[in-house]
Design a protein around this motif. Sequence first.
Motif, PDB file in Angstrom:
ATOM      1  N   ALA A  41      10.214 -74.594  22.630  1.00  0.00           N
ATOM      2  CA  ALA A  41      11.417 -75.219  23.520  1.00  0.00           C
ATOM      3  C   ALA A  41      12.765 -74.677  23.302  1.00  0.00           C
ATOM      4  CB  ALA A  41      11.452 -76.797  23.410  1.00  0.00           C
ATOM      5  N   LEU A  42      13.095 -74.289  22.210  1.00  0.00           N
ATOM      6  CA  LEU A  42      14.430 -73.721  21.893  1.00  0.00           C
ATOM      7  C   LEU A  42      14.763 -72.309  22.363  1.00  0.00           C
ATOM      8  CD1 LEU A  42      14.945 -75.065  18.097  1.00  0.00           C
ATOM      9  CD2 LEU A  42      16.375 -75.454  20.043  1.00  0.00           C
ATOM     10  N   LEU A  43      13.615 -71.750  22.935  1.00  0.00           N
ATOM     11  CA  LEU A  43      13.760 -70.392  23.448  1.00  0.00           C
ATOM     12  C   LEU A  43      14.454 -70.444  24.660  1.00  0.00           C
ATOM     13  CD1 LEU A  43      10.384 -68.585  22.282  1.00  0.00           C
ATOM     14  CD2 LEU A  43      12.718 -68.703  21.225  1.00  0.00           C
ATOM     15  N   ASP A  44      14.422 -71.744  25.475  1.00  0.00           N
ATOM     16  CA  ASP A  44      14.877 -71.733  26.382  1.00  0.00           C
ATOM     17  C   ASP A  44      16.258 -72.480  26.420  1.00  0.00           C
ATOM     18  OD1 ASP A  44      15.958 -72.664  29.128  1.00  0.00           O
ATOM     19  OD2 ASP A  44      13.986 -73.509  29.911  1.00  0.00           O
ATOM     20  N   ILE A  45      17.410 -71.613  26.601  1.00  0.00           N
ATOM     21  CA  ILE A  45      18.927 -72.048  26.173  1.00  0.00           C
ATOM     22  C   ILE A  45      19.143 -73.305  26.995  1.00  0.00           C
ATOM     23  CG2 ILE A  45      19.949 -70.658  27.908  1.00  0.00           C
ATOM     24  CD1 ILE A  45      20.781 -71.223  24.187  1.00  0.00           C
ATOM     25  N   SER A  46      18.607 -73.524  28.110  1.00  0.00           N
ATOM     26  CA  SER A  46      18.959 -74.571  29.104  1.00  0.00           C
ATOM     27  C   SER A  46      18.548 -76.020  28.305  1.00  0.00           C
ATOM     28  CB  SER A  46      18.464 -74.405  30.386  1.00  0.00           C
ATOM     29  OG  SER A  46      19.154 -73.487  31.019  1.00  0.00           O
ATOM     30  N   ASN A  47      17.587 -75.955  27.477  1.00  0.00           N
ATOM     31  CA  ASN A  47      16.958 -77.184  26.819  1.00  0.00           C
ATOM     32  C   ASN A  47      18.022 -77.778  25.786  1.00  0.00           C
ATOM     33  OD1 ASN A  47      14.396 -77.311  28.147  1.00  0.00           O
ATOM     34  ND2 ASN A  47      13.678 -76.004  26.669  1.00  0.00           N
TER      35      ASN A  47
ATOM     36  N   LEU B 137      15.887 -80.282  35.822  1.00  0.00           N
ATOM     37  CA  LEU B 137      16.500 -81.089  34.546  1.00  0.00           C
ATOM     38  C   LEU B 137      15.416 -81.301  33.483  1.00  0.00           C
ATOM     39  CD1 LEU B 137      18.026 -83.961  37.003  1.00  0.00           C
ATOM     40  CD2 LEU B 137      19.171 -81.916  35.897  1.00  0.00           C
ATOM     41  N   TYR B 138      14.208 -80.839  33.602  1.00  0.00           N
ATOM     42  CA  TYR B 138      13.343 -81.080  32.473  1.00  0.00           C
ATOM     43  C   TYR B 138      12.490 -79.726  32.354  1.00  0.00           C
ATOM     44  CZ  TYR B 138       9.813 -81.310  36.147  1.00  0.00           C
ATOM     45  OH  TYR B 138       8.846 -80.990  37.140  1.00  0.00           O
ATOM     46  N   SER B 139      11.761 -79.615  31.088  1.00  0.00           N
ATOM     47  CA  SER B 139      10.655 -78.494  31.037  1.00  0.00           C
ATOM     48  C   SER B 139       9.623 -79.479  30.078  1.00  0.00           C
ATOM     49  CB  SER B 139      11.460 -77.428  30.194  1.00  0.00           C
ATOM     50  OG  SER B 139      12.196 -77.876  29.169  1.00  0.00           O
ATOM     51  N   ILE B 140       8.622 -78.685  30.305  1.00  0.00           N
ATOM     52  CA  ILE B 140       7.397 -79.341  29.605  1.00  0.00           C
ATOM     53  C   ILE B 140       6.622 -78.466  28.722  1.00  0.00           C
ATOM     54  CG2 ILE B 140       5.042 -80.309  29.977  1.00  0.00           C
ATOM     55  CD1 ILE B 140       6.257 -81.289  32.546  1.00  0.00           C
ATOM     56  N   TYR B 141       6.050 -78.856  27.464  1.00  0.00           N
ATOM     57  CA  TYR B 141       5.499 -78.092  26.386  1.00  0.00           C
ATOM     58  C   TYR B 141       4.327 -78.832  25.938  1.00  0.00           C
ATOM     59  CZ  TYR B 141       9.679 -75.397  26.807  1.00  0.00           C
ATOM     60  OH  TYR B 141      11.114 -75.018  27.242  1.00  0.00           O
ATOM     61  N   ILE B 142       3.221 -78.177  25.941  1.00  0.00           N
ATOM     62  CA  ILE B 142       1.859 -78.903  25.403  1.00  0.00           C
ATOM     63  C   ILE B 142       1.489 -78.232  24.220  1.00  0.00           C
ATOM     64  CG2 ILE B 142      -0.170 -80.125  26.132  1.00  0.00           C
ATOM     65  CD1 ILE B 142       0.683 -79.562  28.924  1.00  0.00           C
ATOM     66  N   HIS B 143       1.061 -78.821  23.106  1.00  0.00           N
ATOM     67  CA  HIS B 143       0.380 -78.401  21.881  1.00  0.00           C
ATOM     68  C   HIS B 143      -1.075 -79.365  21.972  1.00  0.00           C
ATOM     69  CE1 HIS B 143      -0.722 -77.524  17.712  1.00  0.00           C
ATOM     70  NE2 HIS B 143       0.251 -76.514  17.611  1.00  0.00           N
ATOM     71  N   SER B 144      -1.959 -78.575  21.905  1.00  0.00           N
ATOM     72  CA  SER B 144      -3.378 -79.214  22.008  1.00  0.00           C
ATOM     73  C   SER B 144      -4.262 -78.281  20.808  1.00  0.00           C
ATOM     74  CB  SER B 144      -4.055 -79.369  23.316  1.00  0.00           C
ATOM     75  OG  SER B 144      -4.058 -77.913  23.877  1.00  0.00           O
ATOM     76  N   SER B 145      -5.444 -78.742  20.866  1.00  0.00           N
ATOM     77  CA  SER B 145      -6.456 -77.816  20.083  1.00  0.00           C
ATOM     78  C   SER B 145      -6.572 -76.492  20.494  1.00  0.00           C
ATOM     79  CB  SER B 145      -7.738 -78.741  19.982  1.00  0.00           C
ATOM     80  OG  SER B 145      -8.749 -77.924  19.259  1.00  0.00           O
ATOM     81  N   PRO B 146      -6.666 -75.511  19.703  1.00  0.00           N
ATOM     82  CA  PRO B 146      -6.642 -74.205  20.088  1.00  0.00           C
ATOM     83  C   PRO B 146      -7.736 -73.581  20.913  1.00  0.00           C
ATOM     84  CG  PRO B 146      -6.235 -74.177  17.841  1.00  0.00           C
ATOM     85  CD  PRO B 146      -6.466 -75.610  18.007  1.00  0.00           C
ATOM     86  N   SER B 147      -8.985 -74.662  20.877  1.00  0.00           N
ATOM     87  CA  SER B 147     -10.268 -74.416  21.801  1.00  0.00           C
ATOM     88  C   SER B 147     -10.136 -74.968  22.848  1.00  0.00           C
ATOM     89  CB  SER B 147     -11.391 -74.951  20.743  1.00  0.00           C
ATOM     90  OG  SER B 147     -11.163 -76.425  20.557  1.00  0.00           O
ATOM     91  N   TYR B 148      -9.201 -75.795  23.154  1.00  0.00           N
ATOM     92  CA  TYR B 148      -9.057 -76.746  24.458  1.00  0.00           C
ATOM     93  C   TYR B 148      -8.576 -75.849  25.637  1.00  0.00           C
ATOM     94  CZ  TYR B 148      -7.597 -80.153  27.946  1.00  0.00           C
ATOM     95  OH  TYR B 148      -7.484 -80.729  29.277  1.00  0.00           O
ATOM     96  N   VAL B 149      -9.193 -75.682  26.710  1.00  0.00           N
ATOM     97  CA  VAL B 149      -8.768 -75.036  28.008  1.00  0.00           C
ATOM     98  C   VAL B 149      -8.229 -76.017  28.889  1.00  0.00           C
ATOM     99  CG1 VAL B 149      -9.450 -73.578  29.767  1.00  0.00           C
ATOM    100  CG2 VAL B 149     -10.417 -73.240  27.614  1.00  0.00           C
TER     101      VAL B 149
END
Length: 387
Positions: A195-201, A146-158
């Motif tokens: 997130a839009l790439l997942d048609i279920s979202n 029922l959910y999906s998760i997406y994270i945008h952080s600093s490019p250098s963060y692991v």
Amino acid sequence: MPSKRLLALEKGKDTAAISVEMSSSRPLPIKAIQIFMRFLIMGFCFSIISVNRYRTFVKKSVIAEAPSTYQPCFEEASSIESWIRTQSGLRHAMNDTELFWRASFYPIIKEYPFKRVPKIAFMFLAAGPLPLAPLWQKFFDGHEGLYSIYIHSSPSYVAPFPPTSVFYNRHVSSQVAEWGRMSMCDAEKRLLANALLDISNEWFVLVSESCIPLRNFTIVYRYISRSKYSFMGSFDEHGPFGRGRYNRNMEPEVTLSQWRKGSQWFVVNRRLAVHIVEDVKYYPKFKNFCKPACYVDEHYFPTMLTIKVPHLLANRTLTRVDWSRGGDHPVTFGKSDITEEFFKKIFERETCLYNNQPSTICFLFARKFAPSALDPLSELSSKVLGF
């Protein structure tokens, strides 16, 4: 009279002429025809072989001199499954231009030709780590699908998340995002596009690393999915922090009367998410003429969506913040602030409209909470937050 000898000679000439004429009209021997045909067939075959070899040589030469640089951004859609299949990872080779273009695909027919369970995409806009991740883990547990998760952080963060975490492998390809600048809106568009790439979202929730859920997942899902509107603040503020930030160079695309302000923490449906990622008309104006002290993340999306689809906005946010102390940033809550009384005050003060009807549930999320607030939040979550 001519002599007998002369007559004989003349008669011999006629006989010879007739003989020559008869021999010239005689057909060629069969053997000669067969030899001629063999040479003709061999010549034809040789010409075909020569042409094919020449074409092969030319093709190899062209490939050697100019190799193809085409690399498809995504697998060719040979069946409906290739369009609806969800990727396990979020890494891809698309740049922002390619990503936004791909994400702008929007089905016009409302009925899907396959079984689709609508999901809420939770998009975390963070500088680095997610210190409140354990609390969110409790919130998500038991609601897979029922959910999906997406994270945008600093490019250098692991990210250190283990495979058992709901946040594992959920980081999108990112770039540096600066507070109050267009790069912050770019990061939000990047989250939406992935997130839009997942048609279920179907719904898209933007939160920060300092946000927490105020209700359990069931309530959040029902509240968002049953709403007639998307939740984005959009206000015509006449003071120096509203219309005072407007730049007349934004005309004619954006006029002063169209200028709006609102919180960047939004909840939008799929239709509005596409409007955001596909925009190329208003983006240049805001990028060039809304710079600090005009904070573009507070104006770009509210203004653009108010111009395009004002009837689809609830004109409020679902994320609660406390500005009572003034300043450029809201109040941050630490360990000592987290008590039952604290949440009781939050919930008692709520009053708003939901689907044009009065409601006592107005906020589903809240910020800003410091990392030190995690332990008391975890202890109280089942009692005051419902999960």
